[in-house]
Design an enzyme around this catalytic site. Structure first.
Site, PDB file in Angstrom:
ATOM      1  N   SER A 218      35.347  73.820  47.197  1.00 26.84           N
ATOM      2  CA  SER A 218      34.828  72.791  47.724  1.00 26.84           C
ATOM      3  C   SER A 218      33.279  72.474  47.405  1.00 26.84           C
ATOM      4  O   SER A 218      32.753  73.779  47.133  1.00 26.84           O
ATOM      5  CB  SER A 218      35.024  72.763  49.158  1.00 26.84           C
ATOM      6  OG  SER A 218      34.245  71.702  49.821  1.00 26.84           O
TER       7      SER A 218
ATOM      8  N   TYR B 250      34.054  77.246  57.345  1.00 28.39           N
ATOM      9  CA  TYR B 250      34.892  76.845  56.225  1.00 28.39           C
ATOM     10  C   TYR B 250      34.064  76.833  54.673  1.00 28.39           C
ATOM     11  O   TYR B 250      34.348  77.443  53.889  1.00 28.39           O
ATOM     12  CB  TYR B 250      35.044  75.519  56.372  1.00 28.39           C
ATOM     13  CG  TYR B 250      35.861  74.645  55.459  1.00 28.39           C
ATOM     14  CD1 TYR B 250      37.132  74.814  54.928  1.00 28.39           C
ATOM     15  CD2 TYR B 250      35.068  73.702  54.506  1.00 28.39           C
ATOM     16  CE1 TYR B 250      37.716  74.330  53.891  1.00 28.39           C
ATOM     17  CE2 TYR B 250      35.810  73.053  53.569  1.00 28.39           C
ATOM     18  CZ  TYR B 250      37.215  73.384  53.234  1.00 28.39           C
ATOM     19  OH  TYR B 250      37.579  72.683  52.046  1.00 28.39           O
TER      20      TYR B 250
ATOM     21  N   LYS C  65      34.426  78.911  51.225  1.00 31.35           N
ATOM     22  CA  LYS C  65      34.592  78.477  49.886  1.00 31.35           C
ATOM     23  C   LYS C  65      33.604  78.879  49.047  1.00 31.35           C
ATOM     24  O   LYS C  65      33.787  78.945  47.755  1.00 31.35           O
ATOM     25  CB  LYS C  65      34.413  76.854  50.222  1.00 31.35           C
ATOM     26  CG  LYS C  65      35.632  76.002  50.893  1.00 31.35           C
ATOM     27  CD  LYS C  65      37.102  76.583  50.149  1.00 31.35           C
ATOM     28  CE  LYS C  65      38.105  75.569  50.839  1.00 31.35           C
ATOM     29  NZ  LYS C  65      39.224  75.959  49.989  1.00 31.35           N
TER      30      LYS C  65
END
Length: 256
Positions: A148, A161, A165
């Site tokens: 991401s 998160y 990533k």
């Protein structure tokens, strides 16, 4: 030496995780359209079977296998089934991911923290390790990790998160460096804002969407098919000299 410039995947065996919807579904359909036999995988078999039926109706080849990549026994099981049935794996798309918490990073609880790491780091790592070993037995293959842009610029209220990533990006390069001699290429896709159910909580909020578009030069969010096209390139013979790349597909977000 002739350099292959083709997107033909005929005869290739491809495993796509998180393939029941969104980027994974779009990728499974596109790889099948270019000749691959696609193993459509997610936690729920019914959703996978729906994607398989769509692929077969369009003239492609596919099957469904369940796998929760946050569970080590399920990772081992799916690779055992693939090796027993097909004897090989040529393409692995690590797309399944977890993002259970949206809020201040300091309020992240242990449960959300652990679930995110179990899927996004441990899951990707052992999927890649198993995939690379099986590919090496048959002369090589290609792995794409869906990371991401949050791995480069952490998203607000998406702390853990984003951290995972960033780890996926580093993991991609570590695997790429060690697996290249075995013919295994490992790259990462860095999607920007994409219209999927995974991102719906953010992108379907008009206030958040307006703020997000201020940072995207192309002034729109992506569709899953636009991510699938980049993945097709990375796994195809056209990208035969490409490994260790973390490719942003983000409408210019990282330029803003």
């Amino acid at each position: 030496m002739a350099v292959p410039t083709t997107f033909d995947l005929t005869g290739k065996i491809a495993l796509v995780t998180g393939a029941s919807r969104g980027i994974g579904e779009a990728t499974a359909k596109l790889l099948a359209a270019h000749g691959a036999h696609v193993i459509v995988s997610s936690r729920k078999i019914d959703a996978c079977l729906d994607v398989v039926e769509t692929i077969k109706t369009a003239g492609g080849s596919a099957e469904a296998l369940t796998c929760h990549i946050g569970e080590m026994d399920q990772i081992e099981a799916i690779f055992s089934v693939i090796e027993a049935k097909h004897g090989r794996l040529d393409i692995l798309i690590n797309n399944a991911a977890a993002n259970p918490y949206f809020g201040p990073i300091v309020d992240t609880d242990l449960g959300a923290f652990q679930k995110t790491l179990d899927v996004n780091i441990r899951g990707y790592f052992f999927m890649s390790a198993n995939g690379a070993r099986l590919m090496a037995k048959n002369g090589g293959g290609a792995i794409v990790n869906v990371a991401s842009v949050n791995g480069v610029i952490p998203g607000v209220f998406q702390g853990i998160y984003s951290i995972t990533k960033a780890a996926v990006m580093s993991m991609t390069q570590a695997f790429a460096k060690e697996c290249a001699a075995k013919g295994v290429r490992v790259n990462a896709l860095l999607p920007g804002a994409t219209d999927t159910r995974f991102a719906a909580t953010l992108l379907h909020n008009p206030t958040i969407l307006e703020k997000a578009l201020e940072h995207i030069p192309m002034q729109r969010v992506a569709q899953p098919d636009e991510m699938a096209g980049a993945i097709l390139y990375l796994v195809s013979p056209t990208a035969s000299y490409t490994t260790g790349v973390c490719l942003p597909v983000d409408g210019g977000f990282l330029l803003a």
